[in-house]
Scaffold this active site. Sequence first.
Site, PDB file in Angstrom:
ATOM      1  N   CYS A 118       6.705 -20.003 -12.092  1.00 51.49           N
ATOM      2  CA  CYS A 118       6.118 -19.546 -13.351  1.00 51.49           C
ATOM      3  C   CYS A 118       6.892 -20.026 -14.580  1.00 51.49           C
ATOM      4  O   CYS A 118       6.398 -19.920 -15.701  1.00 51.49           O
ATOM      5  CB  CYS A 118       6.017 -18.027 -13.351  1.00 51.49           C
ATOM      6  SG  CYS A 118       4.985 -17.430 -12.012  1.00 51.49           S
ATOM      7  N   HIS A 258       4.990 -15.433 -20.417  1.00 52.75           N
ATOM      8  CA  HIS A 258       4.345 -15.668 -19.124  1.00 52.75           C
ATOM      9  C   HIS A 258       3.495 -14.443 -18.781  1.00 52.75           C
ATOM     10  O   HIS A 258       3.936 -13.302 -18.953  1.00 52.75           O
ATOM     11  CB  HIS A 258       5.405 -15.901 -18.047  1.00 52.75           C
ATOM     12  CG  HIS A 258       4.829 -15.968 -16.681  1.00 52.75           C
ATOM     13  ND1 HIS A 258       3.788 -16.813 -16.355  1.00 52.75           N
ATOM     14  CD2 HIS A 258       5.120 -15.279 -15.550  1.00 52.75           C
ATOM     15  CE1 HIS A 258       3.476 -16.639 -15.091  1.00 52.75           C
ATOM     16  NE2 HIS A 258       4.254 -15.720 -14.569  1.00 52.75           N
ATOM     17  N   ASN A 288      -2.472 -14.261 -13.422  1.00 51.47           N
ATOM     18  CA  ASN A 288      -1.259 -15.080 -13.474  1.00 51.47           C
ATOM     19  C   ASN A 288      -1.582 -16.469 -12.929  1.00 51.47           C
ATOM     20  O   ASN A 288      -1.777 -16.627 -11.722  1.00 51.47           O
ATOM     21  CB  ASN A 288      -0.164 -14.390 -12.648  1.00 51.47           C
ATOM     22  CG  ASN A 288       1.147 -15.154 -12.656  1.00 51.47           C
ATOM     23  OD1 ASN A 288       1.212 -16.301 -13.087  1.00 51.47           O
ATOM     24  ND2 ASN A 288       2.199 -14.514 -12.174  1.00 51.47           N
TER      25      ASN A 288
HETATM   26  N1  COA Z   1      -4.397  -1.986  -4.815  1.00 51.86           N
HETATM   27  C1  COA Z   1      -4.096  -0.716  -4.509  1.00 51.86           C
HETATM   28  N2  COA Z   1      -2.864  -0.324  -4.112  1.00 51.86           N
HETATM   29  C2  COA Z   1      -1.931  -1.281  -4.025  1.00 51.86           C
HETATM   30  C3  COA Z   1      -2.181  -2.626  -4.331  1.00 51.86           C
HETATM   31  C4  COA Z   1      -3.481  -2.957  -4.733  1.00 51.86           C
HETATM   32  N3  COA Z   1      -3.838  -4.223  -5.052  1.00 51.86           N
HETATM   33  N4  COA Z   1      -1.056  -3.331  -4.164  1.00 51.86           N
HETATM   34  C5  COA Z   1      -0.116  -2.464  -3.760  1.00 51.86           C
HETATM   35  N5  COA Z   1      -0.641  -1.228  -3.670  1.00 51.86           N
HETATM   36  C6  COA Z   1       0.007   0.007  -3.278  1.00 51.86           C
HETATM   37  C7  COA Z   1       1.261  -0.246  -2.487  1.00 51.86           C
HETATM   38  O1  COA Z   1       0.963  -0.471  -1.130  1.00 51.86           O
HETATM   39  C8  COA Z   1       2.008   1.052  -2.706  1.00 51.86           C
HETATM   40  O2  COA Z   1       1.499   2.005  -1.845  1.00 51.86           O
HETATM   41  P1  COA Z   1       2.492   3.025  -1.097  1.00 51.86           P
HETATM   42  O3  COA Z   1       3.186   3.770  -2.203  1.00 51.86           O
HETATM   43  O4  COA Z   1       1.563   3.831  -0.274  1.00 51.86           O
HETATM   44  O5  COA Z   1       3.407   2.152  -0.304  1.00 51.86           O
HETATM   45  C9  COA Z   1       1.625   1.429  -4.132  1.00 51.86           C
HETATM   46  O6  COA Z   1       0.442   0.690  -4.441  1.00 51.86           O
HETATM   47  C10 COA Z   1       2.676   1.082  -5.161  1.00 51.86           C
HETATM   48  O7  COA Z   1       3.101  -0.249  -4.926  1.00 51.86           O
HETATM   49  P2  COA Z   1       4.211  -0.910  -5.781  1.00 51.86           P
HETATM   50  O8  COA Z   1       4.540  -2.238  -5.198  1.00 51.86           O
HETATM   51  O9  COA Z   1       5.315   0.090  -5.997  1.00 51.86           O
HETATM   52  O10 COA Z   1       3.423  -1.097  -7.131  1.00 51.86           O
HETATM   53  P3  COA Z   1       3.994  -1.585  -8.468  1.00 51.86           P
HETATM   54  O11 COA Z   1       3.759  -0.572  -9.512  1.00 51.86           O
HETATM   55  O12 COA Z   1       5.362  -2.149  -8.329  1.00 51.86           O
HETATM   56  O13 COA Z   1       3.019  -2.797  -8.796  1.00 51.86           O
HETATM   57  C11 COA Z   1       3.032  -5.172  -8.715  1.00 51.86           C
HETATM   58  C12 COA Z   1       2.938  -3.910  -7.910  1.00 51.86           C
HETATM   59  C13 COA Z   1       2.953  -6.359  -7.769  1.00 51.86           C
HETATM   60  C14 COA Z   1       1.830  -5.232  -9.662  1.00 51.86           C
HETATM   61  C15 COA Z   1       4.326  -5.174  -9.514  1.00 51.86           C
HETATM   62  O14 COA Z   1       5.409  -4.906  -8.646  1.00 51.86           O
HETATM   63  C16 COA Z   1       4.586  -6.433 -10.216  1.00 51.86           C
HETATM   64  O15 COA Z   1       3.909  -6.780 -11.155  1.00 51.86           O
HETATM   65  N6  COA Z   1       5.631  -7.166  -9.825  1.00 51.86           N
HETATM   66  C17 COA Z   1       5.986  -8.406 -10.456  1.00 51.86           C
HETATM   67  C18 COA Z   1       4.953  -9.393 -10.149  1.00 51.86           C
HETATM   68  C19 COA Z   1       5.212 -10.664 -10.823  1.00 51.86           C
HETATM   69  O16 COA Z   1       5.582 -10.689 -11.940  1.00 51.86           O
HETATM   70  N7  COA Z   1       4.965 -11.732 -10.074  1.00 51.86           N
HETATM   71  C20 COA Z   1       5.000 -13.017 -10.556  1.00 51.86           C
HETATM   72  C21 COA Z   1       6.349 -13.363 -10.982  1.00 51.86           C
HETATM   73  S1  COA Z   1       6.246 -14.531 -12.113  1.00 51.86           S
END
Ligand code: COA
Length: 335
Positions: A118, A258, A288
Amino acid sequence: MADPKTTAAVTAVGAYLPPDRLTNADLEALVDTNDEWIRSRTGIEERRILRDPTKATSFMATEAARECLAKAGVAPDDVDCILVATITPDHVFPSTACLVQHKLGAQRAWGYDISAACSGFLYGLTTGAKMIEAGMHRRVLVIGGDAMSRIIDYTDRTTCVIFGDGAGAVLLEATTDGTGVLDSVQYVDGSGVDALWMEAGGSLHPATRETVDARLHYVRQDGKTVFKRAVTGMADAAAEVMERNGLSGPDIRYLVPHQANLRIIDATARRMGIGPDQVMVNIARYGNTTAGTLPLCLADWEADLRTGDNLVLAAFGGGFTWGATWLKWSYGSGQ
Ligand code: COA
């Protein structure tokens, strides 16, 4: 008096987004997710998907480059170098830059790909700007683009809701008017390798029946780890580039962040002391697009920009890779 310093001005922007949309409702039919979760956790409403199996990243990159050169009134033969930031090259080799050079008919240009996930476009901008500052080249095309849908596992709800396809391009041209790429910081930390990666397909795990069966040719992400590192990485880099150039919040026309997650963008803006009207955000429409996000923002806001606007571009990505750039805009009279 010393000669005025040569810098690299952005003199045009181009973009390409595939026409097909993948909405949150479409994803609800594929995996156990819902529109409310996706919107509140990421800010994304829909993404573009390159459906045509005969086309790939070089197609999107070439379309973006064509639009960019047409706007600049620059012929392909006048381009000296083509840098393509991507993690979804058409092939492992040759580089996507070679394919773009051929498709554009840029007979004099050389070029290569930049693999920095990214942060790729930001790295490309720094590299292209240095070529120009050094007097090596006058015109460098910097393209960022990814066909993420080709490496996303649409049975994995933790990644498939995030990514989309698209590409953007800028033309860098030598100037002495004080605008252009004025400063940048960039970092890597390879200890983050398995927090966001595609494990197979390289020389360690070439494609085999086993790697395909184990679904190792898809993006895997430890979302929480990436989130924590991205929040501090993007904000620290943006603050560093501002502090060392004596810039404060009111000096900045736009943060160009980003587009990974709305919450990461908000944290960066808070750290910079800027308000929501000073932040480019289009994540709702494209998700993204990895190396595509920054030039796609510049394309969306181009009509609004004015000569002399201070922009801070900031990115964080797999690797880990991250950085920030101070870009003084070189054209336009905006709104
Ligand atoms: N729909 C519904 N539930 C989902 C899901 C989806 N698409 N994806 C994950 N979950 C669930 C998880 O399984 C978890 O359930 P659990 O508590 O029963 O285990 C719950 O939602 C919370 O997951 P978590 O990973 O803690 O969510 P989060 O608030 O951290 O959000 C991301 C997840 C991926 C959106 C977030 O971590 C993020 O944005 N990370 C950085 C991503 C990024 O920037 N990537 C590119 C880098 S450049």
